[in-house]
Every structure is written in structure tokens, then in C-alpha cells.
Design an enzyme around this catalytic site. Structure first.
Site, PDB file in Angstrom:
ATOM      1  N   LYS A  33      90.302 -28.983  93.897  1.00 11.83           N
ATOM      2  CA  LYS A  33      90.115 -28.892  92.452  1.00 11.83           C
ATOM      3  C   LYS A  33      91.195 -27.996  91.858  1.00 11.83           C
ATOM      4  O   LYS A  33      91.379 -26.862  92.309  1.00 11.83           O
ATOM      5  CB  LYS A  33      88.739 -28.295  92.143  1.00 11.83           C
ATOM      6  CG  LYS A  33      88.483 -28.113  90.659  1.00 11.83           C
ATOM      7  CD  LYS A  33      87.040 -27.724  90.393  1.00 11.83           C
ATOM      8  CE  LYS A  33      86.814 -26.240  90.272  1.00 11.83           C
ATOM      9  NZ  LYS A  33      87.427 -25.600  89.119  1.00 11.83           N
ATOM     10  N   ASP A  60      90.323 -30.242  86.757  1.00 15.87           N
ATOM     11  CA  ASP A  60      89.187 -29.670  86.024  1.00 15.87           C
ATOM     12  C   ASP A  60      89.686 -28.950  84.779  1.00 15.87           C
ATOM     13  O   ASP A  60      89.784 -27.730  84.759  1.00 15.87           O
ATOM     14  CB  ASP A  60      88.464 -28.708  86.996  1.00 15.87           C
ATOM     15  CG  ASP A  60      87.314 -27.950  86.358  1.00 15.87           C
ATOM     16  OD1 ASP A  60      86.750 -28.434  85.367  1.00 15.87           O
ATOM     17  OD2 ASP A  60      86.978 -26.873  86.889  1.00 15.87           O
ATOM     18  N   LYS A  62      88.378 -29.678  81.571  1.00 15.26           N
ATOM     19  CA  LYS A  62      87.267 -29.598  80.596  1.00 15.26           C
ATOM     20  C   LYS A  62      87.731 -29.838  79.162  1.00 15.26           C
ATOM     21  O   LYS A  62      87.576 -28.976  78.293  1.00 15.26           O
ATOM     22  CB  LYS A  62      86.578 -28.237  80.691  1.00 15.26           C
ATOM     23  CG  LYS A  62      85.981 -27.937  82.057  1.00 15.26           C
ATOM     24  CD  LYS A  62      85.174 -26.648  82.035  1.00 15.26           C
ATOM     25  CE  LYS A  62      84.477 -26.359  83.335  1.00 15.26           C
ATOM     26  NZ  LYS A  62      85.370 -25.924  84.437  1.00 15.26           N
ATOM     27  N   ASP A  65      87.937 -32.184  72.124  1.00 18.56           N
ATOM     28  CA  ASP A  65      88.646 -32.188  70.842  1.00 18.56           C
ATOM     29  C   ASP A  65      88.203 -33.454  70.127  1.00 18.56           C
ATOM     30  O   ASP A  65      87.260 -34.103  70.582  1.00 18.56           O
ATOM     31  CB  ASP A  65      90.176 -32.160  71.082  1.00 18.56           C
ATOM     32  CG  ASP A  65      90.936 -31.538  69.912  1.00 18.56           C
ATOM     33  OD1 ASP A  65      90.619 -31.891  68.753  1.00 18.56           O
ATOM     34  OD2 ASP A  65      91.841 -30.719  70.141  1.00 18.56           O
ATOM     35  N   THR A 124      77.286 -23.195  83.517  1.00 18.52           N
ATOM     36  CA  THR A 124      76.271 -22.473  84.295  1.00 18.52           C
ATOM     37  C   THR A 124      76.321 -20.967  84.035  1.00 18.52           C
ATOM     38  O   THR A 124      75.424 -20.240  84.444  1.00 18.52           O
ATOM     39  CB  THR A 124      76.448 -22.734  85.809  1.00 18.52           C
ATOM     40  OG1 THR A 124      77.808 -22.554  86.128  1.00 18.52           O
ATOM     41  CG2 THR A 124      76.007 -24.121  86.182  1.00 18.52           C
ATOM     42  N   ARG A 215      85.595 -19.376  96.429  1.00 16.18           N
ATOM     43  CA  ARG A 215      85.809 -18.124  97.177  1.00 16.18           C
ATOM     44  C   ARG A 215      85.289 -18.093  98.602  1.00 16.18           C
ATOM     45  O   ARG A 215      85.940 -17.475  99.451  1.00 16.18           O
ATOM     46  CB  ARG A 215      85.279 -16.951  96.342  1.00 16.18           C
ATOM     47  CG  ARG A 215      86.184 -16.645  95.158  1.00 16.18           C
ATOM     48  CD  ARG A 215      85.504 -15.859  94.082  1.00 16.18           C
ATOM     49  NE  ARG A 215      84.527 -16.668  93.382  1.00 16.18           N
ATOM     50  CZ  ARG A 215      83.795 -16.242  92.353  1.00 16.18           C
ATOM     51  NH1 ARG A 215      83.942 -15.009  91.916  1.00 16.18           N
ATOM     52  NH2 ARG A 215      82.929 -17.047  91.770  1.00 16.18           N
TER      53      ARG A 215
HETATM   54  O1  C5P Z   1      84.566 -19.356  93.946  1.00 16.36           O
HETATM   55  P1  C5P Z   1      83.459 -20.279  93.569  1.00 16.36           P
HETATM   56  O2  C5P Z   1      82.924 -21.102  94.731  1.00 16.36           O
HETATM   57  O3  C5P Z   1      82.376 -19.617  92.762  1.00 16.36           O
HETATM   58  O4  C5P Z   1      84.192 -21.320  92.611  1.00 16.36           O
HETATM   59  C1  C5P Z   1      83.499 -22.315  91.922  1.00 16.36           C
HETATM   60  C2  C5P Z   1      84.457 -23.103  91.092  1.00 16.36           C
HETATM   61  O5  C5P Z   1      83.700 -24.005  90.289  1.00 16.36           O
HETATM   62  C3  C5P Z   1      85.295 -22.294  90.124  1.00 16.36           C
HETATM   63  O6  C5P Z   1      86.540 -22.981  89.971  1.00 16.36           O
HETATM   64  C4  C5P Z   1      84.513 -22.344  88.845  1.00 16.36           C
HETATM   65  O7  C5P Z   1      85.319 -22.248  87.693  1.00 16.36           O
HETATM   66  C5  C5P Z   1      83.925 -23.733  88.915  1.00 16.36           C
HETATM   67  N1  C5P Z   1      82.745 -23.955  88.123  1.00 16.36           N
HETATM   68  C6  C5P Z   1      81.593 -23.198  88.261  1.00 16.36           C
HETATM   69  N2  C5P Z   1      80.514 -23.477  87.485  1.00 16.36           N
HETATM   70  C7  C5P Z   1      80.568 -24.477  86.604  1.00 16.36           C
HETATM   71  C8  C5P Z   1      81.728 -25.246  86.475  1.00 16.36           C
HETATM   72  C9  C5P Z   1      82.802 -24.940  87.263  1.00 16.36           C
HETATM   73  O8  C5P Z   1      81.520 -22.302  89.074  1.00 16.36           O
HETATM   74  N3  C5P Z   1      79.514 -24.772  85.875  1.00 16.36           N
END
Ligand code: C5P
Length: 237
Positions: A33, A60, A62, A65, A124, A215
Site C-alpha cells: 500500500k 491509498d 482517499k 472532490d 477509524t 508497523r
Molecule cells: O502501522 P499500521 O499497521 O497501524 O498501519 C495501518 C495502515 O492502514 C496505515 O497506513 C494507516 O494509515 C492505514 N489506515 C488505518 N485505518 C484506516 C484507514 C487506513 O490504519 N481506517
């Protein structure tokens, strides 16, 4: 030894850091992603690099507009060749319909399959207090389902949704709807700033079709081993 349902979030500020991560993960990861941070820093060459490596890409960004602007932006982005892109459902049904039309037309013109287009419902990071200030006459859960149904009506391929929301969306939107789920943490892993989490296998049990993991892999001492452990955990999910 990879699984296309595992999407690793390349949340890095430079292309060099992202490439180092892709190289380390090697054949354990086939789907990445690219979000706002990396795309604004590295742009199209990052997508070209991932394609050259034979990886699948979820871009991604998002988008939201007026319908015409989103449609034209998606036509340009389509030419980069990502496999999945997204827009905000709160942009409305017309905006999503125009978005779907744009990616399909761009793909047909170029003679390649259309990328999947999915909708972001309610972020979220939104809690009840913040959501209340937006003055929708719905709970978060109700609003997520309403927006998922609207996305489906507009011809979208699926939604991004937290593990907590996946089961309800699956029930409301049927078996073919994509549900891409971030907030995934292997048992015992640090939660970082995520609050509504599921384990990788748990997310699939809730009805998700893809998981986004950042992460727990990108900050792991051994990134490849961390990815392989998740691939193994979801093999039978
Ligand atoms: O590091 P981690 O596993 O928390 O990363 C989750 C990824 O998913 C990040 O790129 C974050 O921006 C994305 N994301 C999220 N919640 C959402 C939409 C996207 O954590 N509702």
C-alpha cells in the site's frame, strides 16, 4: 511464499526507505500500500518501481472532490497501473459513480483490467465524541453500513473497514464485496495508535478479504520473518 491478501503499508517519507523495506521483505510480500506520505514524497516513480518488482499496489490516496475533478484525477492515476485505489464515500453517490466510470474507461482505453475501486466510510480514528460533532443522525456503526451500501449501489468494488465493522458490511453488501481491513495486529504485538484491532486470522473470520499491516512488519527487527509469520497464520483463514 506470499499471500496477495496481505497488503503491507509502506508508510515512509522517502523512496529509499520504502525500497529498503521491499527488498528486505523479498518474496514474502506481494502486495503493497502506497499512501499519501510516500506518494507525495516519491510520486509516480515509486509505483513504477513496485510494478517492476512484480508487486501488486493499493494506491491509498482517499480522493474526495467534485465528481468531475475526482474522475479526471483517477484517469491520470489509472495510467500508473495500481491494482486498487480509493475515494471517500462521503463524496457522495454521484462522485463514486463517476470515479468507477473513469477507472473503467481509462483501463479499457489502455487495454488492461480496471483497478479495484474501494470506498473509505468513516475513518477509524473517529471516536463517538468527534463523530457526534458532525451531526449525522446515526451511530458510527449505522453510518458505516449506510455508506458501504451506498458505495455498492454506486458500483464500487468494496470498502476499507475496521475489523469491528467487517461482519456487518459483509452481511449488508453480499459475498463479492471487497473489505480491506487495517488495524491488524498479530497476538502480542504492540497496538501503536490503533484501538479497534483484530488478529490477521480474526480479520478474515470477520469477513475481510484483505488485511493492511504496517508497523508490525515495517518496524520489525526482521521484516521478512514478521511477514512470513502472518502469511503462515492466514494460510487457512
Ligand atoms: O502501522 P499500521 O499497521 O497501524 O498501519 C495501518 C495502515 O492502514 C496505515 O497506513 C494507516 O494509515 C492505514 N489506515 C488505518 N485505518 C484506516 C484507514 C487506513 O490504519 N481506517
Amino acid at each position: 511464499m506470499s499471500d496477495d491478501r496481505l497488503i503491507v503499508a509502506l508508510d515512509f517519507p522517502t523512496m529509499d526507505q520504502a525500497i529498503a523495506c521491499v527488498e528486505e521483505c523479498g518474496d514474502a510480500v506481494s502486495h503493497y500500500k502506497v499512501g499519501m506520505e510516500l506518494f507525495y514524497a516519491a510520486g509516480a516513480p515509486m509505483i513504477t518501481y513496485l510494478k517492476e518488482q512484480g508487486k501488486h499496489i493499493f494506491l491509498d490516496l482517499k480522493l474526495q472532490d467534485i465528481p468531475n475533478t475526482v474522475a479526471h484525477a483517477l484517469m491520470v492515476l489509472s495510467d500508473l497501473g495500481a491494482d486498487m485505489m480509493n475515494v471517500h464515500a462521503v463524496g457522495g453517490k454521484k462522485m463514486m459513480e463517476e470515479a468507477v466510470k473513469a477507472v473503467r474507461e481509462a483501463a479499457a482505453k489502455a487495454g488492461r483490467p480496471a483497478p479495484k475501486l474501494i470506498a473509505v466510510t468513516i475513518l477509524t480514528s473517529m471516536d463517538d465524541e468527534q463523530f457526534g460533532r458532525l451531526n449525522y443522525n446515526n451511530t458510527i456503526a449505522e453510518q458505516v453500513i449506510a455508506l458501504a451500501k451506498l458505495a455498492k449501489e454506486a458500483g464500487m468494488d468494496g470498502v476499507v473497514a475496521s475489523p469491528r465493522e467487517a461482519a456487518g458490511i459483509r452481511e449488508a453488501c453480499g459475498p463479492d464485496f471487497l473489505i480491506v481491513t487495517p488495524g491488524v495486529r498479530p497476538a502480542g504485538a504492540s497496538l501503536d495508535d490503533q484501538s479497534r484491532v483484530a488478529t490477521p486470522a480474526g480479520a478474515f473470520q470477520n469477513g475481510s478479504t484483505h488485511i493492511v499491516v504496517g508497523r508490525p512488519i515495517t518496524k520489525a527487527e526482521d521484516r521478512k520473518a514478521a511477514a512470513e509469520a502472518i502469511v503462515k497464520e492466514i494460510a487457512n483463514a
